[in-house]
Write an enzyme that holds these catalytic residues in place. Structure first.
Site, mmCIF file in Angstrom:
data_model
loop_
_atom_site.group_PDB
_atom_site.id
_atom_site.type_symbol
_atom_site.label_atom_id
_atom_site.label_comp_id
_atom_site.label_asym_id
_atom_site.label_seq_id
_atom_site.Cartn_x
_atom_site.Cartn_y
_atom_site.Cartn_z
ATOM 1 N N GLU A 1 50.695 37.280 44.017
ATOM 2 C CA GLU A 1 49.725 37.452 45.107
ATOM 3 C C GLU A 1 48.312 37.265 44.568
ATOM 4 O O GLU A 1 47.388 37.987 44.900
ATOM 5 C CB GLU A 1 49.850 38.836 45.770
ATOM 6 C CG GLU A 1 51.241 39.242 46.202
ATOM 7 C CD GLU A 1 51.925 38.225 47.089
ATOM 8 O OE1 GLU A 1 51.252 37.311 47.583
ATOM 9 O OE2 GLU A 1 53.145 38.336 47.258
ATOM 10 N N ARG B 1 43.456 60.689 27.599
ATOM 11 C CA ARG B 1 44.272 59.548 28.022
ATOM 12 C C ARG B 1 44.934 59.808 29.373
ATOM 13 O O ARG B 1 45.055 58.914 30.189
ATOM 14 C CB ARG B 1 45.334 59.252 26.952
ATOM 15 C CG ARG B 1 44.738 58.607 25.713
ATOM 16 C CD ARG B 1 45.807 58.276 24.685
ATOM 17 N NE ARG B 1 46.177 59.424 23.880
ATOM 18 C CZ ARG B 1 47.333 59.569 23.232
ATOM 19 N NH1 ARG B 1 48.236 58.626 23.307
ATOM 20 N NH2 ARG B 1 47.578 60.639 22.505
ATOM 21 N N GLY C 1 57.027 59.302 20.519
ATOM 22 C CA GLY C 1 58.238 58.549 20.210
ATOM 23 C C GLY C 1 59.199 58.472 21.390
ATOM 24 O O GLY C 1 59.732 57.404 21.688
ATOM 25 N N SER D 1 49.803 29.218 40.873
ATOM 26 C CA SER D 1 48.879 29.654 41.930
ATOM 27 C C SER D 1 48.313 28.483 42.746
ATOM 28 O O SER D 1 47.917 28.664 43.880
ATOM 29 C CB SER D 1 47.698 30.399 41.310
ATOM 30 O OG SER D 1 48.144 31.275 40.308
ATOM 31 N N GLY E 1 62.359 34.419 44.192
ATOM 32 C CA GLY E 1 63.184 35.622 44.331
ATOM 33 C C GLY E 1 64.295 35.420 45.335
ATOM 34 O O GLY E 1 64.105 34.756 46.355
ATOM 35 N N ASP F 1 46.743 35.808 40.666
ATOM 36 C CA ASP F 1 46.594 36.279 39.301
ATOM 37 C C ASP F 1 45.345 37.151 39.201
ATOM 38 O O ASP F 1 44.292 36.805 39.746
ATOM 39 C CB ASP F 1 46.468 35.068 38.372
ATOM 40 C CG ASP F 1 46.128 35.457 36.954
ATOM 41 O OD1 ASP F 1 47.056 35.692 36.178
ATOM 42 O OD2 ASP F 1 44.930 35.552 36.642
#
Lengths: 698, 698
Positions: free
Chosen positions: A459, A349, A436, A159, A192, A461
């Site tokens: 972009e 959840r 599972g 960074s 990249g 951390d």
């Protein structure tokens, strides 16, 4: 692959557990108007565009996804490049604009080897090159004669751009730069599209003139031969190897051994060297660069809702189809298992995450319009030179133009961190909610999670970014303390807190939505002034406050999400676009998101006296539980509204028709290349029995 | 692969950033006696054994790890099977016992295709087979003539054994069973070692006699030909496909089409069918089976500390080598970046996890000795038939023998859930603490995390399990309310809470370690009686309480971890084995773990009045931050004490010598097969330029 015997083909899923049946029942239980919600999210025109593009992609064999989860890295990369090429051809053929291309990429859903060429390389050439450089570099790049990448990060330096080691030394004699990597740690890394694909790079390097460093500057460098695609002399390039995800992308490394490039290589729109005088011409407007990062971050916020929605869609549909155990209060031996989505432990959840998908989407929308509004303002201010970057140490005072910029910048930093964190954590939560089977690649969540994960790091951390938010809030608090009138929302909530601090707060968080938003604002303001006291009065070290700053940034960003969600539902377009029943469900989602967040962060809320302990207890044991029950029947329709085509999800568990088990079985039994080998299982014999010789050198 | 040019080979890491140097400085800063801590954790004999086995493995080419992160699934599986075979040969050659084999497996660190044969298959045959079955099945299995697996889970049915659909129908006429899969959802699924390797399976199937189901029973069934290794007639088998991790294992599926097996196939130690009378003989002692699960779970707790310690070792070493940014309070333009481990935001993520590794290890040790003690008790009680399983609904009363069992069972459930959750979340936290490089497979954390992840689901889903803990605590609370005298610790803390409830608590959590433990006990007791009131007085539905139960289980398990850690440090062996300086650091770790947990769960702590708001604030802003500072200098030595050989970690970032960048570069540049291909980058051309023809059918 051994043929599937007829008796296997004849097997069915037992009645009562058939996914199609169960999802049909789910959809019948709710009156949420799916189409109007989809239109509200994406507009009718946007949806039509998507479906038209989907048809085009589905017709091309190269985009067939059936081997994606099986193929090894080299095959996946080659396929990804073939897809990138085909996509470019389609783009030309159909005259797609940026928006269409990006819809296509979302449907394909894998990082491609042209990715950085099409984003950072072209954008940097466009924004930072002058007219001559546009002619020389941008044009061939737009024609895909130059394929480029953006080489900033180094092996030893992430960074912190100032720490970059690669040097570009100006040679006044022959008017060239020498690009050089002085140490191993100077190797460009993670770049990249560099590993195998690019033949050009924008290289960020320390500009050296007369032995003095002038900081990092961008240079366009050819790195591979245009004919043979071999690295040029004194350049060492390669792919950096396998990663947790993103393996269709060739992130690469790059080293230079005193490579000379001509004067034109340094992108010269904002700073340049006059070859005649050998003088350095100062940067014109770094604020614009600053703006690009802000735009990228706003975009990440916008996308995070949709990224998470994929996981929530898959998990919600699967948990409606999956049955497990009886309700414990039902008679012990009663036949018939319960849909997993009926268990409150699953609801708590999944359903707050469902609410979060909408919350993030609306927040992203809000951010983008804030960004666009500010771009105009910045353009108007562009003439005024030398605006500060706002990065210096200590309490800064800035003018109103950079004030606006700082506000948007801080907002985008904090929200980028919160949004991508929410999406990352949420996707993993969705995967686990699938039990599972969530672990199987066919769930479609794991691979998607793995590919998305770097968003938390790049972009900015997610942890580092929170310092920017804190710095901005401290600065704003100082300004408010001086008695300056509020000119934006952040100043308003801080000054409101100051004025009411002594009376205390009495927010009706359980009964009043506006009060709920105010409680979030109160907590953010409380933490801001607490942090300010630590820093300015107690003079505590910056480093000792990082944990507090992280919490502060999170609190302020949660406030903004809650506020954006609330304001979206209050807007006239909500009432006109959504029928009252649907809008009422959206309000429940808002309350679920806000109250669940409040309960998760309970301790900050009552330390700040925004709420009482009793309110938290009620939120936990009553309000949130009741909202789960109320949202539950609408869950499947609410994920349907995100309108993900099955082709995009590529998930057995998330199929719209609920044929979960049939699809799992089909993929395992008929697509899985591991089933082509026959092993010899005994310890003393070689590994393979008949069909092929052992491949490895073992 | 293109050769690495000499100028690249000559590149160095700049001085001041050299890992070896930095780690040497770290180690010099602390006086923690690494060897004595290692011995305390593993015993001297254990460590010597490990190093001896490491030497043997390193010498075998088949165990070379250098291609692990690159290879595709089929290659990885074949290599894993080759390793399993070699390991079996070494076991025979060196006369290794179970402990040695398990050390070897930990060093190799990948799931192997013999895994389920060597655990569940052999254990089930041994524990549930009678003498005749030992002769017929166990002996050839021990000789690796039969390679087996344990086929319980089905495509449509996971944790709920009662819901299994596979049937085994007794045919009185010819004294056989017919094994059959009536539906697609009855397909066995996820069965380790089944996909390609096993030729036998223990199949759990509903026993049907006279049209009536007698519940699930185990049957030994041959599934593949012993010569050709092809599936037998009317049996359909295969590998279930790629997963998020665990891809060296061939988890499989299995379907039966009316397959007949002889009478001897039903494992008959605890229940059987008398072939003469056709009568079913009832189960003798299901409690023993129950015991096995408890043992497995205790073992998971024991391992969780070490599993997490790998991630903490890698991240701690790397964060000592990695430098990034300057301290913000340092002069703005000062050269020299700061070690990442110096940032408090990194410390707060890593150091509590470092403490957790020790906490879990000591808790695991405590559990195992509790287990062993109880095994003796159970063996003594074994004569008394018909002890209850303790699984019925409502308030049960049980005798003291099953009381002990229930206590251990509940403890193991809650701790398994907490420990594996801590390890899973912690590993991901460690990966992120490594910043961008954490995403590379060479970090060694991602692949390890992916392989460990199923531990959160198997042997009892981490969410499901918490119900067992809650059920047990409610039952115990009822017993205490009736005035029964405490016979174990759980009863003691509940009755202590009852007696002091009115006076309130005044725990000196910041100043007194014993009080810190008591505060955890208090919170657990408070939540227990609160849940009891909801269930017994307010008669609330079980399903509506699942979220509360989850919190309760977590609270009680955290209490047990804190208690075990505290008691370990109080034990005489701590004082004799560790020098005072080292012991003092261990005490700091204890306090860091306890106070950080307390602060994370703050809202439960003061809702229960175990602590005041002021104490929490102090814990957060002062005590924890101070402990971070105090533990920081010892971090590298404290991870060194876990004694992971580099060979085991297989991590560039976690190298003991700190040569992080050199190793990253070597792996990318010299081991990476993707760098063997040369692509043609232009959109209109085929993918590959020269070196090979496009592989895929695109």
């Amino acid at each position: 692959m051994a043929p599937v015997p007829q008796w296997v083909r004849d097997l069915k899923v037992p009645s009562g557990s058939q996914g199609t049946e169960l999802l049909t029942q789910e959809r019948a239980k709710s009156n949420v108007d799916v189409d109007s919600v989809s239109n509200f999210l994406f507009t009718k025109a946007g949806l039509e565009k998507k479906h038209a593009i989907l048809k085009i992609l589905e017709a091309e064999k190269v985009f067939d996804k059936s081997q994606n989860y099986f193929a090894g890295r080299v095959d996946r990369f080659e396929t990804a490049l073939a897809r990138a090429k085909k996509l470019r051809q389609l783009e030309v053929k159909h005259g797609w604009e940026m928006q269409e291309k990006s819809i296509a990429n979302e449907l394909i859903s894998e990082p491609g080897p042209y990715g950085l060429h099409e984003s950072m390389f072209l954008i940097t050439l466009r924004d930072q090159g002058n007219a001559e450089q546009h002619e020389k570099f941008l044009k061939p790049a737009q024609a895909y004669k130059y394929i480029g990448c953006y080489a900033q990060t180094e092996l030893g330096h992430g960074s912190n751009v100032r720490g970059l080691e690669t040097t570009a030394t100006w040679n006044p004699d022959d008017k060239t730069f020498t690009i050089h990597s002085p140490h191993l740690t100077a190797s460009k890394w993670w770049i990249g599209s560099l590993g195998r694909t690019a033949n050009h790079a924008v290289v960020m390097a320390q500009l050296i003139m007369n032995g003095k460093s002038l900081g990092p500057h961008p240079f366009v460098v050819q790195i591979r031969d245009l004919e043979t695609h071999q690295p040029l002399k004194d350049i060492h390039i390669g792919d950096i190897g396998p990663k947790f995800g993103y393996n269709t992308m060739d992130n690469g490394f790059l080293l230079f051994n005193h490579v000379k490039v001509p004067h034109i290589s340094m992108l010269a729109r904002f700073s340049s060297i006059d070859p005649k005088t050998n003088k350095y011409v100062r940067p014109a407007s770094p604020a614009l660069v600053y703006g690009t990062l802000t735009w990228v971050r706003s975009n990440i916020v916008m996308q995070a809702g949709g990224v998470l929605a994929r996981g929530v869609t898959i998990a919600t549909r699967y948990c409606s189809v999956r049955k497990q155990f009886q309700d414990r209060d039902a008679p012990e031996w009663e036949r018939g298992e319960n849909q997993v989505l009926n268990y409150t432990m699953v609801q708590i959840r999944l359903l707050p995450l469902l609410a979060a998908t909408y919350a993030l989407h609306f927040t992203g929308k809000g951010m983008m319009s804030l960004y666009n509004a500010n771009q105009k303002k910045i353009a108007a201010d562009a003439g005024k030179a030398g605006s500060q970057q706002g990065r210096g140490a200590g309490p800064e005072e800035t003018n109103s133009s950079s004030d606006l910029l700082a506000d948007l910048h801080a907002t985008s930093c904090g929200l980028k961190s919160l949004a991508s964190y929410t999406a990352v954590e949420g996707l993993e939560m969705c995967r686990r909610a699938c039990g599972g089977h969530g672990y199987s690649s066919f769930s479609g969540i794991g691979p998607w999670y793995s590919d998305y994960l770097p968003t938390a790091t790049w972009e900015g951390d997610n942890y580092m970014l929170t310092q920017q938010v804190a710095r901005y809030l401290l600065k704003t608090a100082r300004s408010v303390l001086k008695g300056n009138e509020p000119t934006n929302d952040t100043m308003s909530i801080l000054s409101n807190f100051l004025s009411r601090q002594d009376q205390g707060a009495a927010f009706d968080v359980l009964g009043n939505d506006a009060d709920l938003v105010s409680a979030f604002a109160w907590r953010s303001a409380f933490l801001t002034f607490e942090a300010l006291r630590h820093r300015d009065e107690q003079k505590r070290a910056w480093n000792s406050l990082l944990v507090d700053f992280y919490r502060l940034s999170r609190a302020h960003s949660q406030y903004m999400v809650v506020k954006n969600f609330y304001e979206t539902l209050q807007s006239p377009s909500s009432s006109s676009d959504l029928n009252p029943e649907t809008l009422a469900v959206m309000h429940k989602l808002f309350r679920l998101y806000a109250l669940h967040t409040l309960e998760q962060e309970a301790s900050e809320f009552y330390t700040s006296s925004a709420v009482t302990v009793r309110q938290i207890q009620l939120a936990r044991t009553s309000s949130v539980m009741k909202l789960l029950e109320e949202v539950r029947p609408h869950a499947v329709r609410l994920v349907d509204a995100w309108d993900f085509p099955d082709w995009q999800l590529d998930s057995s568990l998330g199929r719209k028709d609920g044929k979960v088990y049939e699809d799992m079985f089909y993929r395992a039994s008929e697509l899985n290349p591991l089933n082509d080998i026959v092993v010899d299982p005994y310890p003393e014999s070689p590994v393979l029995f008949k069909s092929r010789e052992p491949k490895s050198k073992l």
